[in-house]
Design an enzyme around this catalytic site. Structure first.
Site, mmCIF file in Angstrom:
data_model
loop_
_atom_site.group_PDB
_atom_site.id
_atom_site.type_symbol
_atom_site.label_atom_id
_atom_site.label_comp_id
_atom_site.label_asym_id
_atom_site.label_seq_id
_atom_site.Cartn_x
_atom_site.Cartn_y
_atom_site.Cartn_z
ATOM 1 C CE1 TYR A 142 -3.240 -2.776 0.007
ATOM 2 C CE2 TYR A 142 -3.946 -2.120 2.190
ATOM 3 C CZ TYR A 142 -4.092 -2.928 1.080
ATOM 4 O OH TYR A 142 -5.089 -3.866 1.046
ATOM 5 C CE LYS A 189 0.326 -17.912 -2.307
ATOM 6 N NZ LYS A 189 -0.384 -19.183 -2.115
ATOM 7 C CG ASP A 222 -3.227 -19.830 -0.339
ATOM 8 O OD1 ASP A 222 -2.369 -19.501 0.494
ATOM 9 O OD2 ASP A 222 -3.005 -20.682 -1.215
ATOM 10 C CG ASP A 246 -7.373 -3.898 3.894
ATOM 11 O OD1 ASP A 246 -8.373 -3.770 4.612
ATOM 12 O OD2 ASP A 246 -7.210 -3.271 2.825
ATOM 13 C CG ASP A 250 -12.742 -5.603 5.950
ATOM 14 O OD1 ASP A 250 -12.746 -5.138 7.112
ATOM 15 O OD2 ASP A 250 -12.731 -4.891 4.938
#
Ligand code: NAD
Length: 356
Positions: A142, A189, A222, A246, A250
């Site tokens: 980001y 990852k 994942d 993020d 959520d």
């Protein structure tokens, strides 16, 4: 003990829910023999109206001089058309920067009394879960280098992390795990990304040298996303990067089915944090008495636990909320579909005060 608490009510329902949370803190202080000294500061749209800026210097100075900060919410349609620097949400980004906050904490917890609202299979909801997602907040993709080629039909964003950034977040996660069940899952990852391999390596190094008493495991993002819907009770503390955090925070809050009850915090190197509900300023119900104060009250409890190390006092507030919900009391937002009676926000606060 004496603590200085900066209150930043903000806009919409912010002032209502922060006033309720303040009363709960006052009652808790009285019960446990503490002295909480409150100061109120403007931020967001209301600060734009009064001071022509979303985050006045007086607010920054007041928050820096406090032991911790409790914020309501900012924003609303009145300020939607403002130019970039005059947007209410600049206040939150600015406060995080000024207070040196780089870790975001988002709990996702099933309130036992509201397990029917959980969107997972009933047997999984019955088991319950209580996850703390510790998300890196100021780095990663980001904030990395980005751009387009000359013709504009190719674009890139860069995920870049230093060991320093990873370590300071992991340290917060291990410290928090010590106050919970002592289990950290590091999510990355590393089968694909070099930045994730550095993430994993750094988290393990810190674990071995300073936190061998905490259980650490690794999970690809994942798999973590699947585990949250398959059996979230596996998790205690998840530590992860800005973008993965993020998305996972959520996802985790949505599966609880009661996002109106969830608190959050941002932390840095010092004990001072910024605590706030995850919901917004709900301008559609401001001033109607419908605002549920529970997320703000639980944010206050988080502040006692993580900034002031007042675990017993935080438990007392959380237990009071559970008791009231177990007894069947509901505000409109969490009432059963078709229910014709519910408490106002202020009545809900009174019920919680009665249990403290
Ligand atoms: P919202 O969370 O304010 O509202 C979504 C829905 O949930 C609305 O129907 C609202 O009435 C309801 N709701 C939210 N909190 C509630 C509570 N405590 N009790 C009862 N009902 C509640 O999200 P939104 O409508 O997308 O945003 C409204 C404003 O808030 C926008 O200006 C947005 O930018 C801002 N916002 C601020 C923050 C923050 O300050 N951290 C976060 C999100 C949105």
């Amino acid at each position: 003990m004496t603590y200085k608490i900066a209150l930043v009510p903000g806009d919409g329902i912010g002032p209502e829910i922060i006033a309720d949370a303040r009363e709960v803190l006052e009652k808790t202080a009285e019960k446990f023999g503490h002295d909480f000294k409150f100061s109120e500061y403007d931020a967001g749209g209301s600060a734009i109206d009064k001071h022509r800026m979303p985050l006045p210097q007086e607010t920054i100075d007041g928050c820096l001089a406090s032991d911790s900060v409790l914020l309501g919410a900012v924003g609303g349609p009145k300020w939607d058309g403002m130019p970039g620097d005059l947007r209410p949400e600049k206040a939150i980004l600015g406060l995080r920067k000024e207070l040196g906050l780089y870790t975001n904490l988002r709990p996702a917890k099933i309130q036992p009394a509201l397990k029917d609202a959980c969107i997972l299979r009933p047997d999984i909801a019955e088991r319950g879960f209580d996850i703390m997602i510790v998300r890196e907040l100021t780095g990663g993709i980001y904030f990395g280098e980005r751009g387009r080629n000359e013709t504009g039909d190719s674009a890139y964003d860069t995920e870049r992390y230093s060991a320093y950034e990873i370590e300071r977040n992991a340290r917060n996660a291990f410290e928090i795990a010590r106050k919970r069940k002592g289990h950290v899952t590091s999510v990355e990852k590393s089968n694909v990304l070099e930045s994730s391999r550095l993430w994993k390596e750094t988290v393990h190094k810190l674990h071995e040298s300073e936190y061998p008493d905490v259980t650490l495991d690794d999970m690809y993002v994942d798999n973590a996303a699947m585990q949250i819907v398959r059996d979230p009770s596996f998790f205690d503390v998840i530590v992860t990067s800005n973008m993965f955090g993020d998305i996972l925070s959520d996802e985790a809050s949505q599966v609880t089915g009661s996002i109106g009850l969830l608190a959050s915090a941002s932390l840095g190197d010092s004990k001072r944090g910024l605590y706030e509900p995850i919901h917004g300023s709900a301008p559609d119900i401001a001033g109607t008495g419908l605002a549920n104060p529970i997320a703000a009250i639980l944010s206050a409890a988080m502040m006692l636990r993580y900034s002031f190390d007042l675990a017993e006092e935080a438990d007392c507030i959380e237990n009071a909320v559970n008791t009231v919900l177990e007894a069947g009391w509901r505000t409109k937002d969490i009432a059963a579909p078709g229910a014709e009676e519910w408490l106002t926000g202020s009545e809900m606060k009174e019920k919680i005060l009665d249990e403290i």
